[in-house]
Enzyme design. Structure first.
Site, mmCIF file in Angstrom:
data_model
loop_
_atom_site.group_PDB
_atom_site.id
_atom_site.type_symbol
_atom_site.label_atom_id
_atom_site.label_comp_id
_atom_site.label_asym_id
_atom_site.label_seq_id
_atom_site.Cartn_x
_atom_site.Cartn_y
_atom_site.Cartn_z
ATOM 1 N N ARG A 68 0.872 -1.190 0.018
ATOM 2 C CA ARG A 68 -0.166 -0.156 -0.148
ATOM 3 C C ARG A 68 1.001 1.206 0.019
ATOM 4 O O ARG A 68 0.437 2.289 -0.549
ATOM 5 C CB ARG A 68 -0.963 0.034 1.207
ATOM 6 C CG ARG A 68 -2.400 -0.014 0.812
ATOM 7 C CD ARG A 68 -3.286 -0.253 1.858
ATOM 8 N NE ARG A 68 -2.917 0.216 3.308
ATOM 9 C CZ ARG A 68 -3.111 1.305 3.858
ATOM 10 N NH1 ARG A 68 -3.827 2.028 3.258
ATOM 11 N NH2 ARG A 68 -2.658 1.556 5.121
ATOM 12 N N ARG A 94 -10.255 2.955 -1.341
ATOM 13 C CA ARG A 94 -9.238 2.356 -0.951
ATOM 14 C C ARG A 94 -8.767 3.324 0.202
ATOM 15 O O ARG A 94 -8.687 4.619 0.438
ATOM 16 C CB ARG A 94 -7.909 2.559 -1.673
ATOM 17 C CG ARG A 94 -8.192 1.868 -2.970
ATOM 18 C CD ARG A 94 -7.142 0.760 -3.431
ATOM 19 N NE ARG A 94 -7.878 -0.052 -4.200
ATOM 20 C CZ ARG A 94 -8.289 -1.282 -4.191
ATOM 21 N NH1 ARG A 94 -7.967 -1.754 -3.017
ATOM 22 N NH2 ARG A 94 -8.931 -2.017 -4.817
ATOM 23 N N VAL A 95 -8.258 2.678 1.299
ATOM 24 C CA VAL A 95 -7.932 3.412 2.744
ATOM 25 C C VAL A 95 -6.284 4.194 2.172
ATOM 26 O O VAL A 95 -5.393 3.381 1.780
ATOM 27 C CB VAL A 95 -7.577 2.567 3.741
ATOM 28 C CG1 VAL A 95 -7.074 3.314 4.915
ATOM 29 C CG2 VAL A 95 -9.262 2.064 4.144
ATOM 30 N N LEU A 96 -6.151 5.207 2.303
ATOM 31 C CA LEU A 96 -5.013 5.829 2.136
ATOM 32 C C LEU A 96 -3.987 5.570 2.987
ATOM 33 O O LEU A 96 -4.200 5.356 4.236
ATOM 34 C CB LEU A 96 -4.971 7.674 1.938
ATOM 35 C CG LEU A 96 -5.467 8.162 0.726
ATOM 36 C CD1 LEU A 96 -6.698 7.279 0.083
ATOM 37 C CD2 LEU A 96 -5.880 9.604 0.844
ATOM 38 N N HIS A 112 -18.395 10.766 2.833
ATOM 39 C CA HIS A 112 -19.008 9.335 3.561
ATOM 40 C C HIS A 112 -20.391 9.311 3.374
ATOM 41 O O HIS A 112 -21.147 10.417 4.133
ATOM 42 C CB HIS A 112 -18.293 9.197 4.818
ATOM 43 C CG HIS A 112 -18.580 7.841 5.307
ATOM 44 N ND1 HIS A 112 -17.960 6.722 4.854
ATOM 45 C CD2 HIS A 112 -19.508 7.524 6.385
ATOM 46 C CE1 HIS A 112 -18.597 5.653 5.518
ATOM 47 N NE2 HIS A 112 -19.267 6.225 6.367
ATOM 48 N N VAL A 147 -9.543 5.638 9.855
ATOM 49 C CA VAL A 147 -10.654 5.312 8.654
ATOM 50 C C VAL A 147 -11.808 6.092 8.792
ATOM 51 O O VAL A 147 -12.760 5.738 9.877
ATOM 52 C CB VAL A 147 -10.975 3.875 8.364
ATOM 53 C CG1 VAL A 147 -11.994 3.434 7.581
ATOM 54 C CG2 VAL A 147 -9.815 3.122 8.121
HETATM 55 C C1 GAR Z 1 -21.268 7.799 -2.483
HETATM 56 O O1 GAR Z 1 -22.114 7.450 -1.907
HETATM 57 C C2 GAR Z 1 -19.875 8.173 -1.480
HETATM 58 O O2 GAR Z 1 -20.523 8.571 -0.379
HETATM 59 C C3 GAR Z 1 -19.415 6.658 -1.349
HETATM 60 O O3 GAR Z 1 -19.569 5.806 -2.474
HETATM 61 C C4 GAR Z 1 -20.283 6.600 -3.214
HETATM 62 C C5 GAR Z 1 -19.715 6.964 -4.517
HETATM 63 O O4 GAR Z 1 -20.566 7.443 -5.609
HETATM 64 N N1 GAR Z 1 -18.212 6.544 -0.652
HETATM 65 C C6 GAR Z 1 -17.881 5.513 0.492
HETATM 66 O O5 GAR Z 1 -18.734 4.936 0.958
HETATM 67 C C7 GAR Z 1 -16.609 5.999 0.966
HETATM 68 N N2 GAR Z 1 -16.303 5.046 2.078
HETATM 69 P P1 GAR Z 1 -19.967 8.214 -6.599
HETATM 70 O O6 GAR Z 1 -18.761 7.431 -7.314
HETATM 71 O O7 GAR Z 1 -21.247 8.166 -7.694
HETATM 72 O O8 GAR Z 1 -19.559 9.402 -6.212
#
Ligand code: GAR
Length: 204
Positions: A68, A94-96, A112, A147
């Protein structure tokens, strides 16, 4: 007016948050420019928005067994050429690693789909339904080394309905995401966000 911020957007899939931020940039609402898009997934639908808008993009595939730190070191090296001021994680799954977080300290923002600190990690909408909360939503926050633990910039709440499925709840939360994320990016680009410990203050 401060100089335009140079923005990198990281995606893994659909890219609707990338698109909504791009729309605001193109309308001139955000004092910034998306200079590069990074994806860990060559099939990410969101890459089409980069293609259509002539934005540089690069896929860094995350293959099984890849270290990573090395993976993100390559991305950091690639970004150096773009003079990036701000990294936006927009559905980047991915977790940075700490090297990129330290390099861009307080300059990486994530969205999120839950009201943090509830339901971090993956499948946040499913977690919320399974827990039985009556209110969920989305959180825009700075990225630190945990996270989904960094200082919160904006949250938007959504009522959870008895009839909700993971899909319907996710769709209503997504509408709020498309409002909250561009708003937070605008504030950052106007130098209006001040971090004090865990708290983020919006300055007038
Ligand atoms: C979004 O709902 C975002 O909040 C989530 O993935 C989706 C991406 O949608 N992110 C996570 O769950 C991060 N942990 P998009 O590709 O249409 O922007």
């Amino acid at each position: 007016m401060p100089e335009k911020k140079r923005i990198a957007v990281f995606i893994s899939g659909r890219g609707s948050n990338f698109k909504s931020i791009l729309d605001h940039v193109q309308k001139g609402d955000i004092n910034g420019e998306i200079v590069v898009v990074i994806s860990d997934n060559p099939q990410a639908k969101g890459l089409d928005y980069a293609r259509e808008n002539n934005i540089h993009f690069r896929v860094f595939e995350f293959n099984r067994g890849v270290n990573r730190d090395k993976y993100f070191e390559e991305i950091v090296n690639y970004l150096e050429g773009f003079g990036v001021d701000l990294i936006l994680l927009a559905g980047f799954m991915r977790v940075l690693s700490s090297n990129i977080i330290r390099r861009y300290k307080n300059r990486i923002i994530n969205i999120h789909p839950a009201l943090l600190p509830s339901f971090p990690g993956t499948h946040a909408q499913r977690q919320a339904l399974e827990y039985g909360v009556k209110v969920s939503g989305c959180t825009v926050h700075f990225v630190d080394e945990g996270v989904d633990t960094g200082p919160i910039i904006i949250q938007e709440a959504v009522e959870v309905l008895d009839t909700d499925t993971e899909e319907t709840l996710a769709a209503r939360i997504l509408e709020k995401e498309h409002i909250a994320y561009p708003r937070a990016v605008k504030l950052f680009c106007d130098n209006k966000l001040k971090i004090d410990g865990r708290r983020v203050f919006i300055q007038d």
